[in-house]
Design an enzyme around this catalytic site. Structure first.
Site, PDB file in Angstrom:
ATOM      1  N   GLN A  45      19.202 -16.715  55.173  1.00 22.32           N
ATOM      2  CA  GLN A  45      18.023 -15.873  55.387  1.00 22.32           C
ATOM      3  C   GLN A  45      17.402 -15.452  54.057  1.00 22.32           C
ATOM      4  OE1 GLN A  45      16.989 -15.463  58.425  1.00 22.32           O
ATOM      5  NE2 GLN A  45      15.341 -13.939  58.218  1.00 22.32           N
ATOM      6  N   ARG A  89      14.537 -15.969  42.072  1.00 20.13           N
ATOM      7  CA  ARG A  89      13.331 -15.972  42.903  1.00 20.13           C
ATOM      8  C   ARG A  89      12.458 -14.748  42.605  1.00 20.13           C
ATOM      9  NH1 ARG A  89       9.184 -18.244  45.562  1.00 20.13           N
ATOM     10  NH2 ARG A  89       8.916 -17.526  47.715  1.00 20.13           N
ATOM     11  N   GLU A  96      41.684 -25.278  65.687  1.00 20.54           N
ATOM     12  CA  GLU A  96      42.986 -24.633  65.434  1.00 20.54           C
ATOM     13  C   GLU A  96      43.043 -23.221  66.012  1.00 20.54           C
ATOM     14  OE1 GLU A  96      45.008 -25.240  61.713  1.00 20.54           O
ATOM     15  OE2 GLU A  96      43.742 -26.970  61.255  1.00 20.54           O
ATOM     16  N   HIS A 109      17.362 -17.138  51.394  1.00 16.26           N
ATOM     17  CA  HIS A 109      16.700 -18.304  50.814  1.00 16.26           C
ATOM     18  C   HIS A 109      15.358 -18.611  51.481  1.00 16.26           C
ATOM     19  CE1 HIS A 109      20.496 -19.112  48.750  1.00 16.26           C
ATOM     20  NE2 HIS A 109      19.912 -20.074  48.087  1.00 16.26           N
TER      21      HIS A 109
END
Length: 398
Positions: free
Chosen positions: A354, A285, A381, A356
């Site tokens: 966040q 990016r 569980e 991304h």
């Protein structure tokens, strides 16, 4: 919404296999599993069909053999927590639904491995290992989740002294994984209604038993097969009793103890995948003339994520190693691993999303699905709060 899982940016690291927690058998397992898992392509749009597909693939690949001991078609002499951890971590890295399918085969049959009669083990375990039988573990009820002793399902004995006796089950189980697709259920019910946890027994109930209705499916934010089971005058033979009568609570806890560290491993696998996605995105990016990875704030976030992953990994591997090599129960250590790994994974996945930006919340992106997948692991569980109580009591008793 589940779709085909996007391919990982790169295979998961296996550097942790050099740690002293693992031996050559575990390293050989990982060497075969990593490329196998990466090569699988399963359409997960229909979670029930996908789960059946994963069970068949895992069985054909030989991976379900780690869910049962060698005497009944398993890969190792006994259930091995470290093998379970490596399998769940790797599968969850690629597909949380694949991890679910594997884990439920182990959890659903674990009580049979631990306490089943030779006839029960011979009848069910080989089918589980081959992926021919789908298993389920039926403990929770609408008013009995963490408080197991509050269960209201009753198993009334007509004459349990001989092979011709029967137990009649009446009650409701809910949040049952593999509900509606399982071939058999390990069901826990009160044989002594006033006995609390000391009045619980376990039974193997085949899915086609009259009086069992598993048609009420439960839909959740990260789809996987869940259902409510209704037992209405459901008669099972005395030979379906699993372990000792009124010994079901201890059996359930022993079973969960084995697999609790593996829940931590599933969270760890998801966290590792989120970190890989974040690193890949940060390197690709571009903004303001540089990559996202060039910003110091990004580097700080990725550093924090890596530390959270590694701290969870060490607690997870320690719990599995202690269980495999020690003679004492490792309830507190497993609780630490489960609590830390699931909570850390939630934080790591949130930070990855966040990083991304808007792409992180786009349906179909990997970090978006991970954001939904991780949430239930902090509950099932043994919720985080229950793990805190377990750890706290253990510390105070030292």
């Amino acid at each position: 919404m589940h779709v085909a899982t996007p391919p990982a940016p790169h295979p998961p690291s296996t550097a942790h296999l050099a740690l002293p927690f693992f031996d050559d058998a575990h390293r050989a397992l990982a060497e075969g599993l990593v490329p196998w898992a990466a090569a699988q392509q399963v359409d997960e749009t229909d979670d029930r069909a996908a789960c059946r597909d994963w069970v068949q693939r895992l069985g054909a690949g030989g991976w379900l053999r780690y869910c049962v001991p060698a005497a009944h078609g398993g890969a190792l002499p006994a259930l091995d927590s470290r093998a379970l951890v490596l399998l769940r971590e790797t599968l969850a890295y690629h597909s949380p639904l694949a991890d679910f399918a594997f884990a439920m085969q182990g959890l659903g049959s674990g009580a049979i491995t631990l306490a089943g009669s030779p006839a029960q083990q011979a009848h069910y375990l080989q089918g589980v290992a081959r992926g021919e039988l789908i298993a389920a573990f039926a403990l929770s009820e609408p008013e009995a989740g963490s408080d197991v002793g509050a269960m209201q399902t009753i198993a009334a004995s007509t004459d349990s002294t001989g092979a011709t006796g029967t137990f009649c089950l009446n009650g409701t189980k809910t949040w049952i994984s593999n509900g509606g697709i399982a071939d058999f259920y390990c069901v826990f019910a009160k044989t002594n209604p006033s006995g609390g946890t000391r009045g619980i027994s376990a039974f193997i109930v085949d899915a086609n038993t009259p009086g069992l209705d598993a048609s009420r499916h439960i839909h959740v934010m990260a789809p996987h097969p869940l259902a409510t089971l209704q037992f209405t005058n459901c008669n099972v033979p005395a030979t379906a009793l699993l372990g000792d009568e009124n010994g079901g609570f201890k059996l359930a806890m022993r079973t969960l103890d084995i697999f609790r560290a593996s829940v931590a491993a599933a969270a760890l696998g998801m966290a590792r995948r989120a970190l890989a996605e974040a690193v890949h995105h940060a390197r690709q990016r571009r903004m303001f003339g540089q990559t996202l990875a060039d910003f110091q704030l990004t580097q700080a976030k990725i550093g924090e994520m890596a530390a959270l992953v590694d701290s969870a990994a060490l607690l997870t591997y320690r719990a599995a190693w202690l269980r495999d090599t020690g003679k004492a129960r490792v309830t507190a250590e497993a609780a630490m691993a489960k609590m830390t790994a699931t909570e850390n994974a939630q934080r790591v996945i949130d930070m990855a999303l966040q990083l991304h930006g808007g792409r992180g919340v786009e349906v179909g992106s990997k970090v978006e699905s991970l954001y939904r997948d991780i949430r239930s692991l902090r509950i099932y569980e043994g919720a985080t709060e229950v793990q805190q109580l377990i750890i706290g009591k253990a510390v105070l008793q030292e």
